[in-house]
Design a protein around this motif. Structure first.
Motif, PDB file in Angstrom:
ATOM      1  N   LYS B 292       0.869  -1.186   0.000  1.00 55.17           N
ATOM      2  CA  LYS B 292       0.000   0.000   0.000  1.00 55.17           C
ATOM      3  C   LYS B 292       0.903   1.234   0.000  1.00 55.17           C
ATOM      4  O   LYS B 292       1.868   1.306   0.780  1.00 55.17           O
ATOM      5  CB  LYS B 292      -0.868   0.013   1.254  1.00 55.17           C
ATOM      6  N   TYR B 293       0.595   2.183  -0.835  1.00 55.34           N
ATOM      7  CA  TYR B 293       1.367   3.418  -0.931  1.00 55.34           C
ATOM      8  C   TYR B 293       0.457   4.603  -0.619  1.00 55.34           C
ATOM      9  O   TYR B 293      -0.743   4.568  -0.923  1.00 55.34           O
ATOM     10  CB  TYR B 293       1.921   3.597  -2.340  1.00 55.34           C
ATOM     11  N   LYS B 294       1.042   5.605  -0.033  1.00 55.95           N
ATOM     12  CA  LYS B 294       0.333   6.872   0.094  1.00 55.95           C
ATOM     13  C   LYS B 294       0.672   7.699  -1.146  1.00 55.95           C
ATOM     14  O   LYS B 294       1.854   7.756  -1.532  1.00 55.95           O
ATOM     15  CB  LYS B 294       0.774   7.619   1.350  1.00 55.95           C
ATOM     16  N   VAL B 295      -0.343   8.297  -1.737  1.00 62.18           N
ATOM     17  CA  VAL B 295      -0.121   9.006  -3.002  1.00 62.18           C
ATOM     18  C   VAL B 295      -0.542  10.471  -2.860  1.00 62.18           C
ATOM     19  O   VAL B 295      -1.615  10.767  -2.341  1.00 62.18           O
ATOM     20  CB  VAL B 295      -0.919   8.325  -4.139  1.00 62.18           C
ATOM     21  N   VAL B 296       0.337  11.327  -3.317  1.00 61.72           N
ATOM     22  CA  VAL B 296       0.036  12.766  -3.346  1.00 61.72           C
ATOM     23  C   VAL B 296       0.148  13.232  -4.791  1.00 61.72           C
ATOM     24  O   VAL B 296       1.135  12.929  -5.469  1.00 61.72           O
ATOM     25  CB  VAL B 296       1.037  13.550  -2.471  1.00 61.72           C
ATOM     26  N   ASP B 297      -0.872  13.930  -5.245  1.00 65.79           N
ATOM     27  CA  ASP B 297      -0.875  14.413  -6.630  1.00 65.79           C
ATOM     28  C   ASP B 297      -1.316  15.873  -6.589  1.00 65.79           C
ATOM     29  O   ASP B 297      -2.486  16.168  -6.370  1.00 65.79           O
ATOM     30  CB  ASP B 297      -1.861  13.554  -7.443  1.00 65.79           C
ATOM     31  N   ILE B 298      -0.381  16.769  -6.788  1.00 67.72           N
ATOM     32  CA  ILE B 298      -0.727  18.198  -6.685  1.00 67.72           C
ATOM     33  C   ILE B 298      -0.169  18.980  -7.886  1.00 67.72           C
ATOM     34  O   ILE B 298       0.880  18.628  -8.442  1.00 67.72           O
ATOM     35  CB  ILE B 298      -0.196  18.835  -5.374  1.00 67.72           C
ATOM     36  N   SER B 299      -0.890  20.021  -8.251  1.00 67.64           N
ATOM     37  CA  SER B 299      -0.474  20.865  -9.387  1.00 67.64           C
ATOM     38  C   SER B 299      -0.308  22.298  -8.913  1.00 67.64           C
ATOM     39  O   SER B 299      -0.963  22.730  -7.955  1.00 67.64           O
ATOM     40  CB  SER B 299      -1.545  20.857 -10.480  1.00 67.64           C
ATOM     41  N   SER B 300       0.531  23.014  -9.600  1.00 65.38           N
ATOM     42  CA  SER B 300       0.700  24.432  -9.268  1.00 65.38           C
ATOM     43  C   SER B 300      -0.470  25.218  -9.825  1.00 65.38           C
ATOM     44  O   SER B 300      -1.149  24.775 -10.761  1.00 65.38           O
ATOM     45  CB  SER B 300       2.017  24.949  -9.854  1.00 65.38           C
ATOM     46  N   THR B 301      -0.721  26.362  -9.239  1.00 63.65           N
ATOM     47  CA  THR B 301      -1.762  27.236  -9.788  1.00 63.65           C
ATOM     48  C   THR B 301      -1.150  28.230 -10.778  1.00 63.65           C
ATOM     49  O   THR B 301      -1.836  28.774 -11.631  1.00 63.65           O
ATOM     50  CB  THR B 301      -2.468  28.011  -8.650  1.00 63.65           C
ATOM     51  N   GLU B 302       0.159  28.441 -10.642  1.00 62.73           N
ATOM     52  CA  GLU B 302       0.843  29.364 -11.561  1.00 62.73           C
ATOM     53  C   GLU B 302       1.552  28.561 -12.661  1.00 62.73           C
ATOM     54  O   GLU B 302       1.852  27.371 -12.481  1.00 62.73           O
ATOM     55  CB  GLU B 302       1.922  30.149 -10.813  1.00 62.73           C
ATOM     56  N   ALA B 303       1.844  29.226 -13.762  1.00 60.75           N
ATOM     57  CA  ALA B 303       2.615  28.590 -14.841  1.00 60.75           C
ATOM     58  C   ALA B 303       4.088  28.691 -14.461  1.00 60.75           C
ATOM     59  O   ALA B 303       4.744  29.707 -14.704  1.00 60.75           O
ATOM     60  CB  ALA B 303       2.339  29.300 -16.156  1.00 60.75           C
ATOM     61  N   LEU B 304       4.600  27.652 -13.848  1.00 61.88           N
ATOM     62  CA  LEU B 304       5.960  27.701 -13.301  1.00 61.88           C
ATOM     63  C   LEU B 304       7.020  27.260 -14.324  1.00 61.88           C
ATOM     64  O   LEU B 304       8.195  27.545 -14.155  1.00 61.88           O
ATOM     65  CB  LEU B 304       6.065  26.809 -12.066  1.00 61.88           C
ATOM     66  N   ILE B 305       6.588  26.533 -15.357  1.00 59.23           N
ATOM     67  CA  ILE B 305       7.581  26.020 -16.304  1.00 59.23           C
ATOM     68  C   ILE B 305       7.599  26.914 -17.554  1.00 59.23           C
ATOM     69  O   ILE B 305       6.581  27.041 -18.242  1.00 59.23           O
ATOM     70  CB  ILE B 305       7.285  24.550 -16.658  1.00 59.23           C
ATOM     71  N   ASN B 306       8.725  27.513 -17.752  1.00 63.29           N
ATOM     72  CA  ASN B 306       8.929  28.461 -18.858  1.00 63.29           C
ATOM     73  C   ASN B 306       7.901  29.590 -18.860  1.00 63.29           C
ATOM     74  O   ASN B 306       7.653  30.225 -19.879  1.00 63.29           O
ATOM     75  CB  ASN B 306       8.867  27.753 -20.227  1.00 63.29           C
ATOM     76  N   GLY B 307       7.232  29.778 -17.736  1.00 59.38           N
ATOM     77  CA  GLY B 307       6.218  30.835 -17.642  1.00 59.38           C
ATOM     78  C   GLY B 307       4.962  30.521 -18.441  1.00 59.38           C
ATOM     79  O   GLY B 307       4.082  31.371 -18.585  1.00 59.38           O
ATOM     80  N   GLU B 308       4.855  29.283 -18.943  1.00 56.28           N
ATOM     81  CA  GLU B 308       3.703  28.955 -19.795  1.00 56.28           C
ATOM     82  C   GLU B 308       2.926  27.737 -19.306  1.00 56.28           C
ATOM     83  O   GLU B 308       1.742  27.588 -19.587  1.00 56.28           O
ATOM     84  CB  GLU B 308       4.188  28.654 -21.235  1.00 56.28           C
ATOM     85  N   LYS B 310       1.835  24.830 -16.314  1.00 55.10           N
ATOM     86  CA  LYS B 310       1.733  24.500 -14.889  1.00 55.10           C
ATOM     87  C   LYS B 310       2.611  23.289 -14.578  1.00 55.10           C
ATOM     88  O   LYS B 310       2.828  22.438 -15.441  1.00 55.10           O
ATOM     89  CB  LYS B 310       0.288  24.154 -14.532  1.00 55.10           C
ATOM     90  N   ALA B 311       3.087  23.225 -13.340  1.00 57.26           N
ATOM     91  CA  ALA B 311       3.898  22.074 -12.921  1.00 57.26           C
ATOM     92  C   ALA B 311       3.040  21.140 -12.076  1.00 57.26           C
ATOM     93  O   ALA B 311       2.039  21.564 -11.484  1.00 57.26           O
ATOM     94  CB  ALA B 311       5.093  22.554 -12.115  1.00 57.26           C
ATOM     95  N   ARG B 312       3.440  19.875 -12.052  1.00 60.44           N
ATOM     96  CA  ARG B 312       2.678  18.886 -11.276  1.00 60.44           C
ATOM     97  C   ARG B 312       3.653  17.947 -10.584  1.00 60.44           C
ATOM     98  O   ARG B 312       4.707  17.611 -11.136  1.00 60.44           O
ATOM     99  CB  ARG B 312       1.771  18.104 -12.213  1.00 60.44           C
ATOM    100  N   ILE B 313       3.289  17.552  -9.364  1.00 62.06           N
ATOM    101  CA  ILE B 313       4.116  16.592  -8.633  1.00 62.06           C
ATOM    102  C   ILE B 313       3.245  15.389  -8.285  1.00 62.06           C
ATOM    103  O   ILE B 313       2.145  15.551  -7.737  1.00 62.06           O
ATOM    104  CB  ILE B 313       4.698  17.212  -7.348  1.00 62.06           C
ATOM    105  N   LEU B 314       3.741  14.213  -8.612  1.00 59.52           N
ATOM    106  CA  LEU B 314       3.045  12.975  -8.262  1.00 59.52           C
ATOM    107  C   LEU B 314       4.011  12.157  -7.404  1.00 59.52           C
ATOM    108  O   LEU B 314       5.116  11.838  -7.855  1.00 59.52           O
ATOM    109  CB  LEU B 314       2.661  12.221  -9.530  1.00 59.52           C
ATOM    110  N   VAL B 315       3.618  11.874  -6.196  1.00 62.17           N
ATOM    111  CA  VAL B 315       4.503  11.147  -5.286  1.00 62.17           C
ATOM    112  C   VAL B 315       3.769   9.936  -4.720  1.00 62.17           C
ATOM    113  O   VAL B 315       2.596  10.029  -4.355  1.00 62.17           O
ATOM    114  CB  VAL B 315       4.953  12.029  -4.090  1.00 62.17           C
ATOM    115  N   ALA B 316       4.466   8.814  -4.675  1.00 61.46           N
ATOM    116  CA  ALA B 316       3.941   7.642  -3.968  1.00 61.46           C
ATOM    117  C   ALA B 316       5.002   7.244  -2.959  1.00 61.46           C
ATOM    118  O   ALA B 316       6.192   7.194  -3.301  1.00 61.46           O
ATOM    119  CB  ALA B 316       3.674   6.511  -4.946  1.00 61.46           C
TER     120      ALA B 316
END
Lengths: 395, 354
Positions: B292-308, B310-316
């Protein structure tokens, strides 16, 4: 009225002066003003001690300085002096001026209430003890520690599972600077070479130019210690520090040790015993034990603002046959054995509860006095109202 | 202001009585001080443990570029030499002292004096401090800029001790290392709950432990590129995306509990410039393979990559073999969404080594 009574009333009349009352109230207001301003610099505890729990004080009026020279000092009577004069003034007024009449029962109650309030504050200042008890979840403790006072302790193991503590209060160290202290349970005497109510400690490796602490043994050899002004701020604790030479009759000088609240416990073997020595917050042991079963801390959603925090405690007092759980939270303290345990704070990611422990034999007096003043006011104004309405009804 | 005339003129006996009363009050206020002797139950103690229960503080094993660990010396728990821009070098020290270590004001003012600045008053000093957190413990960040010397420090007051993380050098060099210092602090792990009195942790011990780190085997998803493992990552992958939008996948085992879930979540939220939270809402439990893994999936609200983009992090993450294992994919949102299935497939193929 007999002659003696007339003489007594006459002699008390100057003390019963209303002008004296007004003068005391005005000076009291000035004292509160000065204390409030100075609280910024010396903290609430410092201000309380300097202005309100003293007989005289010196107010350094802010802004009255020429370069480094400060010329704006105003001597003021302290809280104890003003309170005492007010109390005497009120008592004298009753003896000299007032008479026991039913129509003055309201005034009498108000005045007795105020007198009780003044006496209660005096007794609180003299007798009340405040300390804190820090408990980690699952931890038990039967002692609380003073907020401000420290003690130099010498701890020796006895009977395998007990330890004997010889505790020398900070005040005694301060008063004994340059003198030698003896105690029959210590096989050596303590020559207090230097006492610092608050000190800044630094490593000699980081501050090579500073003078060494003077210690010849222990961790004090590695540090420098310089005197600092006491801090009265609630979130700061003074680092009580003392340079002490241990001396024995047979073996002469046993070395100079630096003891400080900011130094760890040091040990010393002598006469077949190992002594653990340190400066720590003054402890007050209770005949009962408290265990922190659980600490909860609720916050307002999406913020770090505390909404509620509470400690589930187990109170264990075998001699009284007590072993029960109690819940302490804001405005719901535990009162037991003459002590009141308030929920003061928390630490270590909500796993440590900080309880304020108050022992105040005069705790009932403010409640009693406020009730008396309240009842007195109701009676007094009620009587005025009845009289006024009767007068209006007359054609 | 003067006393009323009747108070001054008559009745000296009354004044004398008043003075006597005041004297009684003052005598009553003199607390008697004497040596106390008492016998109590022996505390679980030895020389170091009577008063201090040192926290277990672990330095990051993965250091920012240019950071070179030095052997701990004297009171330094860890020490680093940093070669910065030009020929500037910086010194980073980590020191701990028992108790409050002289107090916050005294220490910050000492640092100010070291860079040639005047000491500040309490209120100014407090205003200059930034409140932050290191591994969910309160940290006070101090940024002091002198004319030719500067100090960037973090003070972490714990229950029985205070830790000082201090970066010192020229203002220009400090400025260039601010982000690295923040990243270093983010990876410091503090376990203040363990009262292992004598087990003070040193960087040297941690480095030797890192040599014994666990290993995994896995099946590489199609399109993923294996990268060289680092001191912290036991596996590392790059996922090429269109238009240069790559994603990065890391597998990091941390010994023990490695902080709380909340502290980890907030660390990732900070990476995405999201506000920290006090409750965990972005966490789900998912069965992947046999674990069993704990999973976190979150996205930025701002355009953090090249200013265009959004970034996202998926962690297990899960706990296995005395370690907490973090599988983390970070990149442009479109790439992370596209590679989610591959990410979980790779995790399900993982075999943990002993």
């Amino acid at each position: 009225m007999n002659k003696l009574s007339v003489i007594l009333r006459g002699s008390l009349r100057p003390l019963a002066s209303l002008r004296l009352t007004v003068l005391c109230l005005l000076v009291g207001m000035l004292l509160i003003f000065a204390g409030t301003l100075d609280q910024v610099h010396i903290g609430i505890h410092g201000a309380q001690e300097k202005y309100f729990r003293s007989f005289t004080t010196l107010w350094k009026i802010p802004g009255l300085a020429f370069g480094n020279f400060h010329f704006g000092y105003l001597p003021l009577p302290g809280g104890y002096l003003i309170g005492s004069i007010l109390l005497i003034n009120l008592l004298a007024a009753h003896i000299a001026r007032f008479r026991l009449l039913w129509r003055q029962i309201g005034i009498l109650l108000i005045h007795i209430g105020i007198m009780l309030l003044l006496i209660g504050e005096l007794l609180t200042g003299l007798l009340a003890e405040e300390s804190v008890m820090n408990l980690d979840e699952g931890e038990r403790s039967s002692y609380s520690e003073s907020n401000r006072k420290t003690e130099l302790v010498f701890i020796r193991e006895i009977d395998g599972n007990k330890e004997q503590v010889v505790a020398i209060p900070e005040k005694m160290l301060e008063n004994s600077e340059g003198e030698t202290l003896h105690h029959p349970l210590l096989p050596f005497s303590l020559h207090i070479e230097k006492f610092m109510a608050n000190a800044e400690l630094k490593l000699r490796t980081e501050n090579a130019s500073a003078l060494p602490s003077g210690a010849t043994t222990g961790i004090g050899v590695q540090v420098t210690a310089s005197r600092k002004a006491r801090s009265g701020k609630p979130d700061e604790q003074d680092s009580t520090t003392a340079l002490v030479e241990l001396r024995a009759e047979d073996d002469g000088k046993l070395g100079k040790w630096l003891f400080s609240k900011n130094l760890r416990v040091q040990s010393f073997k002598y006469g077949g015993n190992t002594f653990f020595m340190s400066v720590r917050r003054q402890r007050s042991y209770k005949p009962f034990t408290l265990e922190l079963v659980d600490f909860t801390h609720d916050r307002y959603a999406g913020t770090n603002i505390p909404k509620n925090f509470s400690s589930k405690l187990r109170l264990i007092h075998p001699a009284a046959g007590v072993n029960r759980e109690v819940l302490v939270f804001m405005n719901n303290p535990l009162r037991y054995g003459g002590y009141t345990f308030y929920q003061q704070g928390f630490d270590n990611n909500d796993t440590t509860s900080i309880l304020q422990v108050v022992r105040n034999p005069a705790w009932i007096m403010p409640y009693a006095s406020c009730t008396m003043v309240g009842v007195g006011l109701i009676i007094q104004f009620g009587m005025h109202l009845v009289r006024f309405s009767r007068r209006r009804r007359k054609p | 202001m003067c006393l009323p005339p009747q108070f001054r003129d008559h009745n000296r006996p009354v004044i004398r009585n008043l003075l006597h009363t005041l004297l009684l009050f003052s005598l009553a206020s003199c607390h008697r001080q004497e040596i106390r002797v008492y016998t109590v139950e022996k505390e679980n103690q030895n020389e170091a443990a009577i008063q201090t229960h040192p926290a277990k503080v672990s330095m990051p094993t993965s250091l920012p570029d240019g950071w070179e660990p030095l052997a701990p010396s004297g009171m330094r728990k860890a020490s680093y030499h940093i070669q910065s821009v030009g020929n500037d070098s910086l010194d980073c020290s980590v020191i701990s002292f028992p108790g409050v270590a002289g107090g916050l004001d005294a220490n910050v003012n000492r640092w100010r004096k070291e860079v040639g600045l005047e000491a500040l008053g309490a209120s100014e000093l407090r205003a200059s401090i930034i409140h932050s957190a290191i591994d969910n413990h309160k940290a006070l960040i101090v940024d002091i800029n002198g004319h030719d010397r500067a100090t960037l420090g973090a003070i972490v007051p714990l229950k029985h001790e205070t830790w000082f993380f201090k970066l010192s050098g020229s203002p220009k060099a400090i400025s260039s290392q601010k982000e690295n210092f923040a990243s270093f602090l983010e990876n410091v792990r503090i376990d203040a709950t363990q009262a292992e009195a004598l087990g003070q942790f040193t960087a040297t011990q941690h480095q030797s432990r890192s040599l014994e780190r666990p290993t995994i085997t896995y099946r590489l998803p199609e399109g993923w590129k294996e990268m060289q493992p680092t001191t912290m990552r036991v596996a590392s992958f790059s996922i090429p995306g269109t238009g240069g939008l790559d994603a990065d996948v890391s597998v990091i085992p941390l010994p023990g509990k490695a902080g709380t879930d909340l502290s980890s979540l907030n660390q990732w939220r900070r990476q995405l410039k999201l506000e920290e939270v006090t409750q965990i809402d972005d966490l789900s439990i998912r069965q992947i393979g046999n674990l069993k893994y704990k999973v976190v999936d979150i996205s930025s609200t701002e355009a953090l990559i090249n200013g265009e983009h959004k970034a996202r992090i998926l962690v297990a993450f899960t706990e296995k073999a005395d370690h907490k294992w973090f599988f983390k994919m970070v990149g442009a949102e479109s790439v992370v969404v596209r590679e989610t299935q591959n990410f979980f497939s790779m995790i399900s193929s993982v075999a943990y080594g002993e």
